[in-house]
Design an enzyme around this catalytic site. Structure first.
Site, PDB file in Angstrom:
ATOM      1  N   LYS A 130       2.047 -12.782   8.601  1.00  0.00           N
ATOM      2  CA  LYS A 130       2.046 -13.405   7.266  1.00  0.00           C
ATOM      3  C   LYS A 130       2.740 -14.763   7.347  1.00  0.00           C
ATOM      4  O   LYS A 130       3.860 -14.864   7.864  1.00  0.00           O
ATOM      5  CB  LYS A 130       2.802 -12.470   6.313  1.00  0.00           C
TER       6      LYS A 130
HETATM    7  O1  G3P Z   1       3.349  -9.373  -2.079  1.00  0.00           O
HETATM    8  C1  G3P Z   1       4.057 -10.283  -2.865  1.00  0.00           C
HETATM    9  C2  G3P Z   1       4.870  -9.583  -3.853  1.00  0.00           C
HETATM   10  O2  G3P Z   1       5.875  -8.856  -3.214  1.00  0.00           O
HETATM   11  C3  G3P Z   1       5.481 -10.437  -4.877  1.00  0.00           C
HETATM   12  O3  G3P Z   1       5.697  -9.620  -5.964  1.00  0.00           O
HETATM   13  O4  G3P Z   1       6.688  -8.929  -8.105  1.00  0.00           O
HETATM   14  O5  G3P Z   1       8.057 -10.212  -6.415  1.00  0.00           O
HETATM   15  O6  G3P Z   1       6.248 -11.339  -7.696  1.00  0.00           O
HETATM   16  P1  G3P Z   1       6.739 -10.068  -7.107  1.00  0.00           P
END
Ligand code: G3P
Length: 217
Positions: A83
């Site tokens: 990634k």
């Molecule tokens: O895969 C990306 C994800 O972990 C981001 O999620 O909820 O932290 O915006 P969030």
């Protein structure tokens, strides 16, 4: 639609994987921090459990160092997807990894232009962050729709991995649009099985059953 689990919590992944609900896993530096585990150890444990791609993220910001980190992460297991962030250096590293046959997940995508350029750099997955666009008063699922149109127009094979999925509604809108994958925390995947009318209906059935005085076993 493929379900990836967005966590480095091995027990939570196992619970969903045992039900056949896990097509892959995504991690990031914040999720590694939350797990309290060593990145190499926990990623190996996840790769041994899950058949599909497991995204492990580089933390260098310059292409040469990203490539060195990514190659180390790729050695953890055959199902690693490296990634990288959607920066120019990240795209340079993406191209290098893709040319050597590695799967690459290009993350932190917030525009259709970024998604298009990541596809051209050979990304296997593009990760648009739905919830974080909602956070700034945009509609994150509009971005998924735009990327779907663009990739289909030119038959790009890059898979749309809708990330930052915070709600069941996000998941369903992404499914309707035709995102290839959603990655969501275990809590969101489990919430997909719930409905208040299911709970209410079951409660009534059990009350009525008790009144029959019968037993099945
Ligand atoms: O895969 C990306 C994800 O972990 C981001 O999620 O909820 O932290 O915006 P969030």
């Amino acid at each position: 639609m493929k379900f990836f689990v967005d966590t480095a919590d091995v027990a939570a992944i196992k619970e969903l994987n045992d039900l056949g609900m896990v097509d892959g896993v995504t991690t990031n530096p914040s999720l590694i921090l939350k797990s309290g585990r060593d990145i190499i150890e926990v990623t190996k444990e996840i790769c041994d459990m899950v058949k599909g791609p497991v995204s492990a993220e580089v933390v260098a910001t310059e292409a040469k160092a990203m490539i060195a980190e990514g190659l180390k992460l790729a050695k953890i297991a055959k199902n690693i997807a490296i990634k990288v962030p959607l920066t120019w250096d990240g795209l340079t590293a993406c191209k290098a990894f893709a040319s050597e046959g590695h799967k690459v997940n290009v993350t932190l995508c917030f525009s259709a232009a970024q998604a298009l350029i990541a596809a051209k750099a050979g990304a296997s997955f593009i990760s648009p962050f739905v919830g974080r666009l909602d956070d700034i008063h945009m509609d994150g699922t509009d971005l998924i729709e735009d990327i779907r149109i663009i990739y289909d127009n030119y038959d790009y094979k890059t898979e749309i991995l809708a990330a930052s999925i915070r709600t069941v509604n996000h998941a369903i809108i992404c499914a309707k649009i035709g995102a290839d994958v959603i990655t969501a925390p275990p809590s969101v995947i489990k919430a997909m099985a719930t409905h208040p009318l299911t709970d209410k209906g079951l409660e009534q059935f059990l009350k009525d059953w008790a009144k029959t005085g019968q037993q099945i076993l």
